[in-house]
Design a protein around this motif. Structure first.
Motif, PDB file in Angstrom:
ATOM      1  N   THR A 132      73.159  83.822  -7.856  1.00  0.00           N
ATOM      2  CA  THR A 132      72.713  82.620  -8.582  1.00  0.00           C
ATOM      3  C   THR A 132      71.260  82.271  -8.248  1.00  0.00           C
ATOM      4  OG1 THR A 132      73.426  81.058  -6.874  1.00  0.00           O
ATOM      5  CG2 THR A 132      75.082  81.741  -8.503  1.00  0.00           C
ATOM      6  N   VAL A 133      70.634  81.521  -9.167  1.00  0.00           N
ATOM      7  CA  VAL A 133      69.242  81.088  -8.964  1.00  0.00           C
ATOM      8  C   VAL A 133      69.105  80.170  -7.745  1.00  0.00           C
ATOM      9  CG1 VAL A 133      67.305  79.815  -9.986  1.00  0.00           C
ATOM     10  CG2 VAL A 133      68.615  81.426 -11.378  1.00  0.00           C
ATOM     11  N   PRO A 134      69.987  79.157  -7.551  1.00  0.00           N
ATOM     12  CA  PRO A 134      69.876  78.315  -6.346  1.00  0.00           C
ATOM     13  C   PRO A 134      69.959  79.119  -5.051  1.00  0.00           C
ATOM     14  CG  PRO A 134      71.354  77.285  -7.922  1.00  0.00           C
ATOM     15  CD  PRO A 134      71.044  78.648  -8.450  1.00  0.00           C
ATOM     16  N   GLU A 135      70.846  80.128  -5.011  1.00  0.00           N
ATOM     17  CA  GLU A 135      70.953  80.981  -3.819  1.00  0.00           C
ATOM     18  C   GLU A 135      69.640  81.713  -3.566  1.00  0.00           C
ATOM     19  OE1 GLU A 135      74.279  83.554  -4.644  1.00  0.00           O
ATOM     20  OE2 GLU A 135      75.617  82.382  -3.371  1.00  0.00           O
ATOM     21  N   LYS A 136      69.035  82.229  -4.632  1.00  0.00           N
ATOM     22  CA  LYS A 136      67.779  82.971  -4.484  1.00  0.00           C
ATOM     23  C   LYS A 136      66.650  82.060  -4.016  1.00  0.00           C
ATOM     24  CE  LYS A 136      68.587  86.985  -7.299  1.00  0.00           C
ATOM     25  NZ  LYS A 136      67.952  88.062  -8.030  1.00  0.00           N
ATOM     26  N   ILE A 137      66.634  80.813  -4.506  1.00  0.00           N
ATOM     27  CA  ILE A 137      65.592  79.858  -4.100  1.00  0.00           C
ATOM     28  C   ILE A 137      65.729  79.520  -2.621  1.00  0.00           C
ATOM     29  CG2 ILE A 137      64.754  77.487  -4.386  1.00  0.00           C
ATOM     30  CD1 ILE A 137      65.448  77.791  -7.402  1.00  0.00           C
ATOM     31  N   ILE A 138      66.956  79.214  -2.183  1.00  0.00           N
ATOM     32  CA  ILE A 138      67.200  78.869  -0.774  1.00  0.00           C
ATOM     33  C   ILE A 138      66.885  80.055   0.125  1.00  0.00           C
ATOM     34  CG2 ILE A 138      68.968  78.193   0.919  1.00  0.00           C
ATOM     35  CD1 ILE A 138      68.103  75.919  -0.937  1.00  0.00           C
ATOM     36  N   ALA A 139      67.331  81.244  -0.274  1.00  0.00           N
ATOM     37  CA  ALA A 139      67.062  82.448   0.518  1.00  0.00           C
ATOM     38  C   ALA A 139      65.564  82.742   0.572  1.00  0.00           C
ATOM     39  CB  ALA A 139      67.819  83.637  -0.069  1.00  0.00           C
ATOM     40  N   SER A 140      64.855  82.499  -0.532  1.00  0.00           N
ATOM     41  CA  SER A 140      63.404  82.700  -0.559  1.00  0.00           C
ATOM     42  C   SER A 140      62.696  81.768   0.416  1.00  0.00           C
ATOM     43  CB  SER A 140      62.851  82.468  -1.974  1.00  0.00           C
ATOM     44  OG  SER A 140      63.350  83.426  -2.867  1.00  0.00           O
ATOM     45  N   LEU A 141      63.161  80.523   0.487  1.00  0.00           N
ATOM     46  CA  LEU A 141      62.590  79.565   1.449  1.00  0.00           C
ATOM     47  C   LEU A 141      62.844  80.021   2.884  1.00  0.00           C
ATOM     48  CD1 LEU A 141      63.496  76.127  -0.201  1.00  0.00           C
ATOM     49  CD2 LEU A 141      61.213  77.093   0.100  1.00  0.00           C
ATOM     50  N   GLY A 142      64.067  80.512   3.134  1.00  0.00           N
ATOM     51  CA  GLY A 142      64.394  81.026   4.472  1.00  0.00           C
ATOM     52  C   GLY A 142      63.524  82.205   4.842  1.00  0.00           C
ATOM     53  N   LEU A 143      63.306  83.121   3.876  1.00  0.00           N
ATOM     54  CA  LEU A 143      62.458  84.286   4.094  1.00  0.00           C
ATOM     55  C   LEU A 143      61.013  83.875   4.354  1.00  0.00           C
ATOM     56  CD1 LEU A 143      61.846  87.325   4.037  1.00  0.00           C
ATOM     57  CD2 LEU A 143      61.806  87.193   1.534  1.00  0.00           C
ATOM     58  N   LEU A 144      60.507  82.938   3.539  1.00  0.00           N
ATOM     59  CA  LEU A 144      59.131  82.455   3.718  1.00  0.00           C
ATOM     60  C   LEU A 144      58.941  81.834   5.099  1.00  0.00           C
ATOM     61  CD1 LEU A 144      56.318  81.894   2.518  1.00  0.00           C
ATOM     62  CD2 LEU A 144      57.225  79.728   1.650  1.00  0.00           C
ATOM     63  N   CYS A 145      59.886  81.001   5.527  1.00  0.00           N
ATOM     64  CA  CYS A 145      59.787  80.360   6.851  1.00  0.00           C
ATOM     65  C   CYS A 145      59.837  81.388   7.976  1.00  0.00           C
ATOM     66  CB  CYS A 145      60.911  79.334   7.025  1.00  0.00           C
ATOM     67  SG  CYS A 145      60.677  77.867   6.000  1.00  0.00           S
ATOM     68  N   ALA A 146      60.643  82.440   7.805  1.00  0.00           N
ATOM     69  CA  ALA A 146      60.727  83.492   8.827  1.00  0.00           C
ATOM     70  C   ALA A 146      59.390  84.217   8.964  1.00  0.00           C
ATOM     71  CB  ALA A 146      61.838  84.482   8.475  1.00  0.00           C
ATOM     72  N   VAL A 147      58.778  84.553   7.825  1.00  0.00           N
ATOM     73  CA  VAL A 147      57.478  85.242   7.854  1.00  0.00           C
ATOM     74  C   VAL A 147      56.406  84.338   8.457  1.00  0.00           C
ATOM     75  CG1 VAL A 147      55.669  86.322   6.466  1.00  0.00           C
ATOM     76  CG2 VAL A 147      58.059  86.723   5.883  1.00  0.00           C
ATOM     77  N   LEU A 148      56.416  83.054   8.072  1.00  0.00           N
ATOM     78  CA  LEU A 148      55.435  82.108   8.627  1.00  0.00           C
ATOM     79  C   LEU A 148      55.617  81.919  10.128  1.00  0.00           C
ATOM     80  CD1 LEU A 148      55.310  79.391   5.798  1.00  0.00           C
ATOM     81  CD2 LEU A 148      53.608  81.170   6.305  1.00  0.00           C
ATOM     82  N   ALA A 149      56.870  81.968  10.589  1.00  0.00           N
ATOM     83  CA  ALA A 149      57.129  81.848  12.038  1.00  0.00           C
ATOM     84  C   ALA A 149      56.539  83.041  12.782  1.00  0.00           C
ATOM     85  CB  ALA A 149      58.630  81.749  12.295  1.00  0.00           C
ATOM     86  N   VAL A 150      56.701  84.235  12.228  1.00  0.00           N
ATOM     87  CA  VAL A 150      56.114  85.437  12.841  1.00  0.00           C
ATOM     88  C   VAL A 150      54.586  85.340  12.800  1.00  0.00           C
ATOM     89  CG1 VAL A 150      55.874  87.953  12.669  1.00  0.00           C
ATOM     90  CG2 VAL A 150      58.104  86.895  12.309  1.00  0.00           C
ATOM     91  N   GLY A 151      54.036  84.879  11.659  1.00  0.00           N
ATOM     92  CA  GLY A 151      52.589  84.683  11.550  1.00  0.00           C
ATOM     93  C   GLY A 151      52.071  83.685  12.564  1.00  0.00           C
ATOM     94  N   GLY A 152      52.839  82.612  12.794  1.00  0.00           N
ATOM     95  CA  GLY A 152      52.465  81.613  13.801  1.00  0.00           C
ATOM     96  C   GLY A 152      52.386  82.216  15.195  1.00  0.00           C
ATOM     97  N   LEU A 153      53.321  83.113  15.505  1.00  0.00           N
ATOM     98  CA  LEU A 153      53.293  83.798  16.810  1.00  0.00           C
ATOM     99  C   LEU A 153      52.030  84.646  16.945  1.00  0.00           C
ATOM    100  CD1 LEU A 153      56.995  85.020  17.278  1.00  0.00           C
ATOM    101  CD2 LEU A 153      55.833  83.184  18.511  1.00  0.00           C
ATOM    102  N   LEU A 154      51.624  85.299  15.850  1.00  0.00           N
ATOM    103  CA  LEU A 154      50.412  86.133  15.904  1.00  0.00           C
ATOM    104  C   LEU A 154      49.155  85.280  16.094  1.00  0.00           C
ATOM    105  CD1 LEU A 154      51.069  88.822  13.117  1.00  0.00           C
ATOM    106  CD2 LEU A 154      51.591  88.922  15.565  1.00  0.00           C
TER     107      LEU A 154
END
Length: 197
Positions: A132-154
């Motif tokens: 579903t579209v809502p699932e993809k939106i929520i998962a996309s936010l989770g993915l974005l936050c994970a990448v930003l967290a790794v970027g923050g560590l760098l």
């Protein structure tokens, strides 16, 4: 939906192997100024976001194009991810130092160090598995936050190196490898169960 967000965030944060990436980043940028190191960190983060979202959002079409079933890909991705985890646990995952004048942000830092074959496989499987579209939106936010967290560590890599030291980073990399191996096993056995079922 909150559970999905947390699940995707934690899974992707682990799959991006943040402490191995941090160790590689420090090694490849040891001869550059702090301002240049932060510029490279931002470039790595941006490159990883583009790569991850391209794979996550268009995985279903990639499967259709090559005629690959999701479960067959789960088995392959789980196997590759498990081999990556074993390398991290054994301490064999390493990078060679390149000259400081070379731009290491996209290759090798973003690809294949941060987004390696196992992570690519997991992104394709996860993206194709959401309906579903809502699932993809929520998962996309989770993915974005994970990448930003790794970027923050760098971005704060220099300070973390002083706090943890190389020994601390090595221990955290091996612990990450254990979690990655568990995720790999889950992906593999889910694919195998569905394939045989």
């Amino acid at each position: 939906m909150f559970t999905l967000f947390i699940n995707v965030f934690l899974k992707m944060f682990i799959l991006l192997t943040p402490f191995f990436v941090l160790s590689a980043f420090l090694s490849l940028t040891k001869d550059v100024l702090q301002s240049e190191r932060q510029r490279i960190a931002l470039k790595v983060t941006f490159s990883v976001i583009l790569t991850c979202f391209a794979l996550f959002l268009f995985g279903r079409y990639i499967f259709a194009l090559f005629g690959i079933t999701l479960d067959a890909f789960r088995i392959g991705a789980g196997t590759i991810l498990f081999l990556s985890a074993v390398s991290m646990i054994q301490g064999n995952a390493s990078v060679s130092h390149q000259g400081a004048k070379e731009d290491v942000a996209v290759v090798p830092l973003a690809i294949p160090i941060t987004v390696g074959p196992g992570t690519i496989g997991a992104l394709l499987v996860m993206g194709a598995g959401l309906k579903t579209v809502p699932e993809k939106i929520i998962a996309s936010l989770g993915l974005l936050c994970a990448v930003l967290a790794v970027g923050g560590l760098l971005i704060i890599a220099g300070r973390l190196e002083k706090i943890l030291g190389q020994q601390g980073l090595s221990i955290l990399t091996k612990l990450t490898g254990l979690f990655v191996s568990a995720i790999a096993a889950q992906i593999f056995f889910t694919g195998l169960k569905n394939f045989l079922g």
